[in-house]
Design a protein around this motif. Structure first.
Motif, PDB file in Angstrom:
ATOM      1  N   ARG A  47       0.751  -0.847   0.140  1.00  0.00           N
ATOM      2  CA  ARG A  47       0.378   0.274  -0.160  1.00  0.00           C
ATOM      3  C   ARG A  47       1.020   1.277  -0.004  1.00  0.00           C
ATOM      4  NH1 ARG A  47      -4.720   0.278   4.549  1.00  0.00           N
ATOM      5  NH2 ARG A  47      -2.913   0.154   5.177  1.00  0.00           N
ATOM      6  N   LEU A  48       1.988   1.609   1.324  1.00  0.00           N
ATOM      7  CA  LEU A  48       2.731   2.546   0.836  1.00  0.00           C
ATOM      8  C   LEU A  48       3.785   2.437  -0.568  1.00  0.00           C
ATOM      9  CD1 LEU A  48       4.584   1.891   4.043  1.00  0.00           C
ATOM     10  CD2 LEU A  48       2.726   3.380   3.273  1.00  0.00           C
ATOM     11  N   LEU A  49       3.426   1.452  -1.059  1.00  0.00           N
ATOM     12  CA  LEU A  49       4.290   1.630  -2.512  1.00  0.00           C
ATOM     13  C   LEU A  49       3.658   2.074  -3.650  1.00  0.00           C
ATOM     14  CD1 LEU A  49       6.212  -2.144  -2.608  1.00  0.00           C
ATOM     15  CD2 LEU A  49       6.979   0.511  -2.706  1.00  0.00           C
ATOM     16  N   LEU A  50       1.713   2.109  -3.739  1.00  0.00           N
ATOM     17  CA  LEU A  50       1.294   2.071  -4.338  1.00  0.00           C
ATOM     18  C   LEU A  50       0.769   3.617  -4.071  1.00  0.00           C
ATOM     19  CD1 LEU A  50      -1.327  -0.861  -4.503  1.00  0.00           C
ATOM     20  CD2 LEU A  50      -0.134  -0.289  -6.271  1.00  0.00           C
ATOM     21  N   ASP A  51       0.816   4.172  -3.157  1.00  0.00           N
ATOM     22  CA  ASP A  51       1.580   5.726  -2.545  1.00  0.00           C
ATOM     23  C   ASP A  51       2.214   6.488  -3.460  1.00  0.00           C
ATOM     24  OD1 ASP A  51      -1.761   5.096  -1.502  1.00  0.00           O
ATOM     25  OD2 ASP A  51      -0.183   5.129   0.754  1.00  0.00           O
ATOM     26  N   ALA A  90      -4.310  -7.537  -9.230  1.00  0.00           N
ATOM     27  CA  ALA A  90      -4.269  -6.012  -9.053  1.00  0.00           C
ATOM     28  C   ALA A  90      -3.123  -6.070  -9.450  1.00  0.00           C
ATOM     29  CB  ALA A  90      -5.626  -6.136  -7.768  1.00  0.00           C
ATOM     30  N   LEU A  91      -1.822  -6.130  -7.901  1.00  0.00           N
ATOM     31  CA  LEU A  91      -0.527  -5.346  -7.996  1.00  0.00           C
ATOM     32  C   LEU A  91      -0.295  -5.482  -9.465  1.00  0.00           C
ATOM     33  CD1 LEU A  91       0.099  -6.946  -4.629  1.00  0.00           C
ATOM     34  CD2 LEU A  91      -0.860  -4.190  -5.535  1.00  0.00           C
ATOM     35  N   LYS A  92      -0.202  -6.911  -9.749  1.00  0.00           N
ATOM     36  CA  LYS A  92       0.245  -6.903 -11.706  1.00  0.00           C
ATOM     37  C   LYS A  92       0.033  -6.044 -12.306  1.00  0.00           C
ATOM     38  CE  LYS A  92       2.632  -9.848 -14.878  1.00  0.00           C
ATOM     39  NZ  LYS A  92       2.983  -9.130 -15.478  1.00  0.00           N
ATOM     40  N   ALA A  93      -1.361  -5.707 -12.364  1.00  0.00           N
ATOM     41  CA  ALA A  93      -1.790  -4.995 -13.390  1.00  0.00           C
ATOM     42  C   ALA A  93      -1.707  -3.602 -13.165  1.00  0.00           C
ATOM     43  CB  ALA A  93      -3.441  -5.082 -12.858  1.00  0.00           C
ATOM     44  N   VAL A  94      -0.743  -3.134 -12.010  1.00  0.00           N
ATOM     45  CA  VAL A  94      -0.640  -1.530 -11.763  1.00  0.00           C
ATOM     46  C   VAL A  94       1.195  -2.046 -12.746  1.00  0.00           C
ATOM     47  CG1 VAL A  94       0.851  -0.259  -9.979  1.00  0.00           C
ATOM     48  CG2 VAL A  94      -1.711  -1.278  -9.141  1.00  0.00           C
ATOM     49  N   CYS A  95       1.812  -3.113 -12.302  1.00  0.00           N
ATOM     50  CA  CYS A  95       2.740  -3.008 -12.719  1.00  0.00           C
ATOM     51  C   CYS A  95       2.630  -3.000 -14.630  1.00  0.00           C
ATOM     52  CB  CYS A  95       3.881  -4.367 -12.408  1.00  0.00           C
ATOM     53  SG  CYS A  95       4.189  -4.394 -10.886  1.00  0.00           S
ATOM     54  N   GLU A 114      -5.805   3.015  -8.274  1.00  0.00           N
ATOM     55  CA  GLU A 114      -7.214   2.631  -7.256  1.00  0.00           C
ATOM     56  C   GLU A 114      -7.459   1.159  -7.005  1.00  0.00           C
ATOM     57  OE1 GLU A 114      -9.512   4.540  -4.200  1.00  0.00           O
ATOM     58  OE2 GLU A 114      -7.415   5.618  -6.305  1.00  0.00           O
ATOM     59  N   VAL A 115      -7.390   1.058  -8.090  1.00  0.00           N
ATOM     60  CA  VAL A 115      -8.224  -0.634  -8.111  1.00  0.00           C
ATOM     61  C   VAL A 115      -7.157  -1.423  -6.203  1.00  0.00           C
ATOM     62  CG1 VAL A 115      -8.795  -2.746  -9.556  1.00  0.00           C
ATOM     63  CG2 VAL A 115      -9.769  -0.174  -9.813  1.00  0.00           C
ATOM     64  N   ALA A 116      -5.952  -1.128  -7.140  1.00  0.00           N
ATOM     65  CA  ALA A 116      -4.986  -2.672  -6.014  1.00  0.00           C
ATOM     66  C   ALA A 116      -4.773  -2.098  -4.991  1.00  0.00           C
ATOM     67  CB  ALA A 116      -3.509  -2.039  -6.905  1.00  0.00           C
ATOM     68  N   GLY A 117      -4.864  -0.523  -4.540  1.00  0.00           N
ATOM     69  CA  GLY A 117      -5.233   0.606  -3.677  1.00  0.00           C
ATOM     70  C   GLY A 117      -6.272  -0.437  -2.745  1.00  0.00           C
ATOM     71  N   ASP A 159       7.860  -7.945  -6.771  1.00  0.00           N
ATOM     72  CA  ASP A 159       8.471  -8.491  -5.964  1.00  0.00           C
ATOM     73  C   ASP A 159       7.053  -8.930  -5.214  1.00  0.00           C
ATOM     74  OD1 ASP A 159      10.311  -8.924  -7.703  1.00  0.00           O
ATOM     75  OD2 ASP A 159      11.735  -7.313  -6.203  1.00  0.00           O
ATOM     76  N   ARG A 160       6.539  -8.584  -4.984  1.00  0.00           N
ATOM     77  CA  ARG A 160       5.193  -8.080  -3.573  1.00  0.00           C
ATOM     78  C   ARG A 160       3.930  -9.434  -4.283  1.00  0.00           C
ATOM     79  NH1 ARG A 160       8.977  -5.872  -1.490  1.00  0.00           N
ATOM     80  NH2 ARG A 160       8.976  -4.582   0.228  1.00  0.00           N
ATOM     81  N   ALA A 161       3.522  -9.408  -5.201  1.00  0.00           N
ATOM     82  CA  ALA A 161       2.652 -10.061  -6.242  1.00  0.00           C
ATOM     83  C   ALA A 161       3.761 -11.473  -6.340  1.00  0.00           C
ATOM     84  CB  ALA A 161       2.256  -9.028  -7.387  1.00  0.00           C
ATOM     85  N   ALA A 162       4.318 -11.612  -6.531  1.00  0.00           N
ATOM     86  CA  ALA A 162       5.118 -12.721  -6.992  1.00  0.00           C
ATOM     87  C   ALA A 162       5.067 -14.096  -5.463  1.00  0.00           C
ATOM     88  CB  ALA A 162       6.640 -12.420  -7.828  1.00  0.00           C
ATOM     89  N   ALA A 163       5.676 -12.810  -4.374  1.00  0.00           N
ATOM     90  CA  ALA A 163       5.190 -14.128  -3.536  1.00  0.00           C
ATOM     91  C   ALA A 163       4.334 -13.355  -3.209  1.00  0.00           C
ATOM     92  CB  ALA A 163       6.404 -11.935  -2.061  1.00  0.00           C
ATOM     93  N   LEU A 164       2.945 -13.237  -2.568  1.00  0.00           N
ATOM     94  CA  LEU A 164       1.697 -13.005  -2.511  1.00  0.00           C
ATOM     95  C   LEU A 164       1.157 -14.652  -3.553  1.00  0.00           C
ATOM     96  CD1 LEU A 164      -0.048  -9.994  -2.203  1.00  0.00           C
ATOM     97  CD2 LEU A 164       0.287 -11.206  -0.733  1.00  0.00           C
TER      98      LEU A 164
END
Length: 411
Positions: A66-70, A332-337, A380-383, A124-129
């Protein structure tokens, strides 16, 4: 029906394999140290899986996501395409499109580098999840198999204890017979006979004190005592005691009732004289205190194993819930990337940074704004997904916190 068929694990779990139960049962040794460590391998394996399940159901890296998205949203919002247009009027004399484009490109390069770095960390976080979801699936299967193995140990121990209990009772032998106290009717008869004997002895003593009895008199008394039936002597003693003598027509129940009344009546209680010492009442037999037996060491061990089993069963739905909590977050995180890559490509092309540099560049402000809006929507969607996942994870952690002390107690 075998041991595995007669002892079924609670909670709807499948019955353990009879062959496995029999193999474990033959390894049980009736020694305190061995029973205290029964099933240690299965217990340690399940306890380790419980610890892993507790760690996997925690929030993990979602807070950092969430901090990275902000950070991405703030850096992209700081690039306003309106700054590419020079000011009008006199202020525009010292302002040009080229100067503004050059400054804007510099700001974009710094922002693009920061956004790309944040996007890489988010990837990296998305892959870890995604790996965690796979790990939870594998952990769920391993925990289920470990519970089945522990069920086999519990069933084997229960079967061994069930066969051990009858053997221990047979070795102990027959129980000690209790001392039966004399019935009231028998006590009355004994008291009547004792009093009759005492009166006869007393009469002989008086005759011996008054006038000496000759040999003929003594022989006649002895022959008369021998010829008189015992029932007549008993009847005379009963009449002397003031007790009604039953007739021949009396029923046996009446005889028992009369004797019982003579023994239990408060005014007609007959007791043998203490001086003669001919008859003494039996001393009461003290009642034995109940013996408290300690549980078998294997019973104590089974209680700890069953507690650990219950904790592991409680972890299974939590692992499934953790999978559901994060099921949409990696996508959702992969979509942001992917959105960051598309944003960079559009801006580089619009700013004339892709391929050869043109002498005159007219950046398309609409294209730049659309690329920024598309990336902002994905962020926004990923958040929202990350916030929902954090909320679900907090609920799971609250549900799993009261069970944290169970594995330590079972160990």
């Amino acid at each position: 029906m075998g041991v595995a068929g007669s002892i079924s694990p609670p909670g709807g779990a499948p019955k353990p394999d009879p062959a496995r139960v029999a193999a474990i049962r033959y390894t049980i040794v009736d020694e305190p140290e061995t029973c205290a460590a029964f099933g240690e391998t299965a217990r340690a394996a399940l306890a380790a899986l419980n610890d892993r399940a507790l760690a996997e159901t925690r929030s993990g890296d979602l807070g950092e996501c969430r901090l990275l998205l902000d950070h991405i949203r703030d850096r992209v919002a700081g690039l306003d395409p309106a700054r590419l247009t020079p000011r009008g009027g006199l202020a525009g004399l010292f302002d040009s499109r080229t100067r503004r484009l050059k400054a804007f490109r510099t700001g974009y390069a710094a922002a693009a580098a920061a956004v790309s770095q944040s996007a890489g960390e988010i990837g990296d976080r998305a892959a870890a999840l995604a790996r965690k979801e796979t790990a939870l699936e594998s952990l769920w299967s391993e925990t289920r198999d470990a519970i089945a193995e522990l069920d086999a140990h519990i069933a084997a121990a229960r079967g061994w204890l069930a066969n051990e209990a009858p053997a221990s009772v047979a070795e102990a032998g027959a129980p000690v017979e209790a001392v039966v106290a004399p019935a009231p009717v028998e006590a009355a008869h004994e008291a009547i006979e004792a009093q009759a004997d005492a009166e006869a002895l007393h009469a002989l003593e008086e005759n011996s004190v008054g006038e000496p009895l000759d040999t003929a008199t003594l022989s006649d008394a002895q022959s008369e005592a021998e010829t008189v039936p015992p029932a007549v002597v008993q009847s005379e003693a009963v009449e002397a005691a003031g007790v009604a003598v039953p007739t021949e027509a009396s029923e046996p129940d009446e005889v028992v009732a009369i004797a019982t009344e003579a023994a239990d009546g408060p005014e007609r209680e007959i007791a043998p004289p203490a001086e003669t010492g001919l008859q003494s009442e039996p001393e009461p037999v003290p009642s034995l205190a109940p013996v408290t037996s300690l549980p078998h060491p294997l019973e104590t061990r089974l209680a700890a194993l069953e507690t650990l089993r219950a904790t592991a069963i409680g972890r299974l739905p939590l692992m499934r819930a953790a999978q559901n909590a994060d099921c949409r977050t990696p996508a959702a995180l992969k979509a942001v990337c992917d959105g960051v890559e598309a944003w960079r490509a559009d801006w580089q092309d619009a700013l004339g940074l892709s391929g050869k540099k043109a002498k005159k560049v007219r950046p398309d402000r609409v294209r730049l704004s659309n690329a920024t809006s598309a990336l902002a929507d994905r962020v926004e969607v990923a958040g929202r997904e990350v916030s929902a996942a954090l909320s679900r994870r907090a609920e799971l952690e609250a549900r799993s916190t009261p069970r944290m002390a169970a594995p330590a107690m079972a160990a």
